[in-house]
Design an enzyme around this catalytic site. Structure first.
Site, short mmCIF file in Angstrom:
data_model
loop_
_atom_site.label_atom_id
_atom_site.label_comp_id
_atom_site.label_asym_id
_atom_site.label_seq_id
_atom_site.Cartn_x
_atom_site.Cartn_y
_atom_site.Cartn_z
N LYS A 14 0.88 -1.02 -0.02
CA LYS A 14 -0.09 0.06 -0.31
C LYS A 14 0.79 1.19 -0.14
CE LYS A 14 -4.10 -2.34 2.47
NZ LYS A 14 -4.82 -2.12 3.69
N PHE A 62 -15.06 4.03 8.24
CA PHE A 62 -13.94 4.48 7.73
C PHE A 62 -13.62 4.12 6.23
CE2 PHE A 62 -13.63 -0.26 9.01
CZ PHE A 62 -13.26 -0.76 7.89
N ARG A 94 -1.12 -14.48 4.30
CA ARG A 94 -1.99 -13.61 5.40
C ARG A 94 -1.08 -13.84 6.79
NH1 ARG A 94 -6.44 -10.42 4.64
NH2 ARG A 94 -7.17 -10.84 6.89
N THR A 100 -5.08 -7.46 11.03
CA THR A 100 -5.73 -6.11 10.32
C THR A 100 -5.34 -5.08 11.09
OG1 THR A 100 -7.43 -7.32 9.49
CG2 THR A 100 -7.57 -5.02 9.21
N ARG A 111 2.45 -6.35 9.30
CA ARG A 111 1.87 -5.26 9.94
C ARG A 111 2.27 -4.71 11.27
NH1 ARG A 111 -3.87 -7.32 7.46
NH2 ARG A 111 -4.04 -6.33 5.55
N ASN A 125 -1.67 -0.31 6.97
CA ASN A 125 -1.05 -1.55 7.60
C ASN A 125 -0.22 -2.18 6.26
OD1 ASN A 125 -3.19 -2.18 6.14
ND2 ASN A 125 -4.25 -3.28 7.67
N HIS A 128 -1.86 -5.57 1.53
CA HIS A 128 -3.23 -6.19 1.47
C HIS A 128 -3.01 -7.53 1.08
CE1 HIS A 128 -7.17 -7.31 0.04
NE2 HIS A 128 -6.40 -7.61 -1.07
P1 IDP Z 1 -7.66 -7.15 5.85
O1 IDP Z 1 -6.84 -6.06 4.93
O2 IDP Z 1 -6.83 -7.73 6.92
O3 IDP Z 1 -8.23 -8.18 4.88
P2 IDP Z 1 -10.27 -5.78 5.89
O4 IDP Z 1 -11.44 -6.13 7.02
O5 IDP Z 1 -10.55 -6.53 4.57
O6 IDP Z 1 -9.01 -6.49 6.60
O7 IDP Z 1 -10.16 -4.26 5.55
C1 IDP Z 1 -9.39 -3.73 4.58
C2 IDP Z 1 -8.50 -2.59 5.09
O8 IDP Z 1 -9.32 -1.69 5.74
C3 IDP Z 1 -7.58 -2.94 6.25
O9 IDP Z 1 -6.39 -3.47 5.87
C4 IDP Z 1 -7.20 -1.56 6.85
O10 IDP Z 1 -6.54 -0.85 6.14
C5 IDP Z 1 -8.55 -1.00 6.79
N1 IDP Z 1 -9.53 -1.06 8.06
C6 IDP Z 1 -10.06 -2.25 8.42
N2 IDP Z 1 -10.72 -2.25 9.64
C7 IDP Z 1 -10.44 -0.90 9.77
C8 IDP Z 1 -10.89 -0.25 11.37
O11 IDP Z 1 -11.63 -0.72 12.05
N3 IDP Z 1 -10.56 0.98 11.20
C9 IDP Z 1 -9.80 1.60 10.31
N4 IDP Z 1 -9.31 1.16 9.25
C10 IDP Z 1 -9.80 -0.23 8.81
MG MG Z 2 -9.90 -8.17 3.31
#
Ligand code: IDP
Ligand code: MG
Length: 169
Positions: A14, A62, A94, A100, A111, A125, A128
């Site tokens: 990212k 968000f 992963r 996350t 991360r 983080n 992806h």
């Molecule tokens: P992942 O990237 O671990 O699959 P997802 O739930 O798909 O997690 O969320 C996508 C992205 O959205 C995350 O990588 C992170 O950058 C952001 N994100 C997820 N949950 C939150 C939150 O609760 N607050 C702020 N940003 C979030």
């Molecule tokens: Mg995801």
């Protein structure tokens, strides 16, 4: 022992990862998986692409900040997209990414080591990775065209089109 599936998964480094010059570190960590890289490119992410990529999260509070983050509005307007291929690729990648929330991620994960939460609450983080095979297919087809990938895991077809495109002058 149960036979592990051969899978492909989309990885994005990212904009915070590129801004912080973490590309090498992230690729080195991912190389521990011994998976094959079958596609890679640097992408300037449009709003359409960002919104499509995170379409499943569009109702989250968000979401608007997440789209800006992926478009590079807080860092650099670029993302490195890769496809990793091999045994159990989705879970292997992963696992190295970590949770996350970068504050909760294991400190030895990508991360956990390099992510942060901004004062606005965005989880920056660094990386992806696809969560399952359906998502991986949707995401890989969104970011790459068949000829960008050196392996034929999804069926494709040849179409004749007359579209304008940019060529070298
Ligand atoms: P992942 O990237 O671990 O699959 P997802 O739930 O798909 O997690 O969320 C996508 C992205 O959205 C995350 O990588 C992170 O950058 C952001 N994100 C997820 N949950 C939150 C939150 O609760 N607050 C702020 N940003 C979030
Ligand atoms: Mg995801």
């Amino acid at each position: 022992m149960e036979k592990k599936a051969i899978q492909q998964t989309l990885v994005l480094i990212k904009p915070d990862g590129l801004k912080k010059s973490l590309t090498g570190n992230v690729l080195t960590r991912l190389s521990e998986t011994k998976l094959d890289i079958v596609a890679s490119k640097i992408v300037k992410v449009s709003r359409e692409l960002a919104e499509e990529h995170y379409a499943l999260l569009k109702d989250k509070p968000f979401f608007p900040d997440l789209i800006k983050y992926l478009m590079g509005e807080y860092h650099k307007k670029k993302v490195m997209a890769l496809v990793y291929w091999g045994e159990d690729a989705i879970d292997k990648v992963r696992k190295i990414c970590g949770a996350t929330n970068p504050e909760e991620a294991d400190s030895t994960s990508i991360r956990g080591a390099y992510g942060r939460i901004t004062t606005k609450g965005v989880y920056e983080n660094v990386i992806h990775a696809s969560t399952n095979m359906e998502e991986a297919e949707r995401e890989i087809k969104l970011w790459f065209q068949p000829d960008d990938i050196i392996s034929d895991f999804y069926s494709s077809k040849v179409v004749k089109e007359t579209v304008e495109r940019r060529v070298w002058a």
